[in-house]
Enzyme design. Structure first.
Site, PDB file in Angstrom:
ATOM      1  N   SER A  68       3.975   4.327  -0.030  1.00 58.00           N
ATOM      2  CA  SER A  68       5.067   3.503   0.513  1.00 58.00           C
ATOM      3  C   SER A  68       5.515   2.379  -0.409  1.00 58.00           C
ATOM      4  O   SER A  68       6.494   1.693  -0.106  1.00 58.00           O
ATOM      5  CB  SER A  68       4.663   2.911   1.868  1.00 58.00           C
ATOM      6  OG  SER A  68       4.793   3.885   2.879  1.00 58.00           O
ATOM      7  N   LYS A  71       9.082   2.105  -1.300  1.00 58.02           N
ATOM      8  CA  LYS A  71      10.094   1.355  -0.553  1.00 58.02           C
ATOM      9  C   LYS A  71      10.553   0.089  -1.275  1.00 58.02           C
ATOM     10  O   LYS A  71      11.521  -0.546  -0.834  1.00 58.02           O
ATOM     11  CB  LYS A  71       9.576   1.005   0.844  1.00 58.02           C
ATOM     12  CG  LYS A  71       9.290   2.232   1.723  1.00 58.02           C
ATOM     13  CD  LYS A  71       8.883   1.837   3.133  1.00 58.02           C
ATOM     14  CE  LYS A  71       8.562   3.044   3.990  1.00 58.02           C
ATOM     15  NZ  LYS A  71       7.155   3.444   3.948  1.00 58.02           N
ATOM     16  N   SER A 128       6.446  -1.161   7.275  1.00 59.06           N
ATOM     17  CA  SER A 128       6.536  -0.008   6.390  1.00 59.06           C
ATOM     18  C   SER A 128       7.055   1.224   7.126  1.00 59.06           C
ATOM     19  O   SER A 128       6.564   2.344   6.934  1.00 59.06           O
ATOM     20  CB  SER A 128       5.167   0.301   5.754  1.00 59.06           C
ATOM     21  OG  SER A 128       5.298   1.190   4.670  1.00 59.06           O
TER      22      SER A 128
END
Length: 389
Positions: A68, A71, A128
């Site tokens: 993640s 991101k 997230s």
């Protein structure tokens, strides 16, 4: 012929030596060759955000899955879309079937549910949310694949040569989805230029849907590390535990990237050690602040007779802690200054030294445009001076 070859060799040798000397004019205050083990992860980097100076690195160019932490690029494109005016924080984003189908970390968006860009950003930065990331990708680019194309293009523009994305959230990684600690730091550095993002990455706990859905930041440093202000965690079975941790103290913004740590606790411990090392050993200096203000200078042939020089405000450099007040400044100007001058045109140079060693060079710029005086105006001016003499 032999004599000619010898002469060519001598010239090449001199050129190489000259290039080495020229390249060594700036003496770095940073010692990145640290023997102490600061991380338990196989790849990491510590970077100062203003200058991009690397303070520590370990296998920083190794291609690895980043989960993640992907991101960071998604948020960068969202912030750039906001700055460009393509989208607004108040805009409503409608959740598609595909976005709602995301697994992993999510805020459980339902098909057709509307949420503002602001709340979507909050869901991405704090919780997230994989579903929120896809919803935003579709809102900005129409489809996630189109958004991913934007991600890869932006990465290339930033010089991230060892990065390739296949999705916008880091979920369902394959060997084709990867980055490096160095590239993540570069993307994080670019994201930090958008100070508005800190409104979201510094949230510890918050809610969505009018208080009905609670959020807790996946980045535990936000609560427990002094000065922490971001940026993004990530973990999958393939990527293990990753983190782009940012913190600011005494005007210095640091970025610590840790990839493939064996546990969540170890990624935070490694990031903490990196940040502690940076804050303990170095300080950032803005050249313009150290150089200070200038008196106006005469301009020959200008509609305006003087211009006030200014130091380039974007030049920052790293010094060893304690050397901030040992910096000497010498400035030379391209005199005489002649019109026309463009705003921000270079008109001089300041050299900053510590104990006689050059540590930075800063351009001195014209603070305003100075057009050239016309011949007619010059004649009138001279005639007026003659009359008043």
């Amino acid at each position: 012929m032999k004599i000619l070859l010898k002469l060519i060799c001598m010239v090449c040798t001199v050129a190489l030596i000259s290039g080495t000397i020229a390249g060594a004019e700036i003496v770095s205050q940073v010692n990145a060759d640290v023997s102490a083990q600061l991380v338990t992860a196989p790849s990491a980097i510590l970077m100062e955000a203003a200058s991009g100076q690397v303070l520590y690195e370990l296998n920083a160019d190794e291609k690895l899955p980043i989960a993640s932490v992907t991101k960071t690029m998604t948020m960068l494109l969202v912030m750039e879309a906001l700055d460009f005016g393509k989208i607004k924080l108040e805009d409503k984003v409608t959740t598609s079937d595909y976005a709602a189908s995301m697994g992993g970390s999510q805020v459980f968006l339902e098909v057709g549910e509307e949420m503002s860009v602001q709340d979507m950003l909050k869901a991405i930065a704090v919780a997230s949310g994989n579903d929120a990331a896809v919803a935003m990708a579709e809102f900005i680019a129409g489809t996630e694949p189109a958004f991913v194309e934007m991600m890869n293009k932006r990465a290339a523009e930033l010089g991230c040569k060892n990065t390739h994305f296949i999705n916008c959230n880091g979920l369902n990684e394959t060997a084709e989805h990867y980055s490096t600690a160095r590239d993540v730091a570069v993307i994080s550095k670019e994201l930090l230029k958008h100070q508005k993002i800190l409104d979201y990455t510094t949230i510890w706990m918050d809610t969505l849907r009018g208080g009905e859905f609670g959020l807790s930041n996946t980045n535990k440093l936000i609560r427990f590390y002094k000065g922490a202000n971001g940026l993004k965690t990530g973990s999958t079975s393939m990527a293990k535990y990753c983190l782009s941790a940012t913190a600011k103290r005494d005007g210095m913004q640091l970025i610590a990237v840790v990839l493939a740590a064996p546990s969540s606790a170890e990624r935070f411990a490694s990031a903490t050690k990196l940040l502690d090392y940076g804050f303990a050993n170095y300080s950032v200096v803005n050249a313009a602040e150290k150089i200070g203000a200038f008196e106006p200078m005469s301009v020959i042939g200008g509609k305006i007779e003087t211009v006030t020089p200014k130091a380039d405000p974007n030049v920052s450099f790293i010094v060893k802690k304690g050397n901030q007040d040992k910096i000497d400044v010498s400035t030379s100007f391209d005199e005489p200054l002649k019109a026309p001058l463009a705003k921000d045109q270079k008109i001089g140079t300041s050299t900053l030294t510590i104990n006689g060693e050059k540590v930075a060079v800063c351009d001195i710029l014209a603070s305003e445009e100075i057009p050239r005086m016309s011949l007619g105006a010059m004649f009138v001016k001279l005639f007026y001076r003659w009359l008043c003499a």
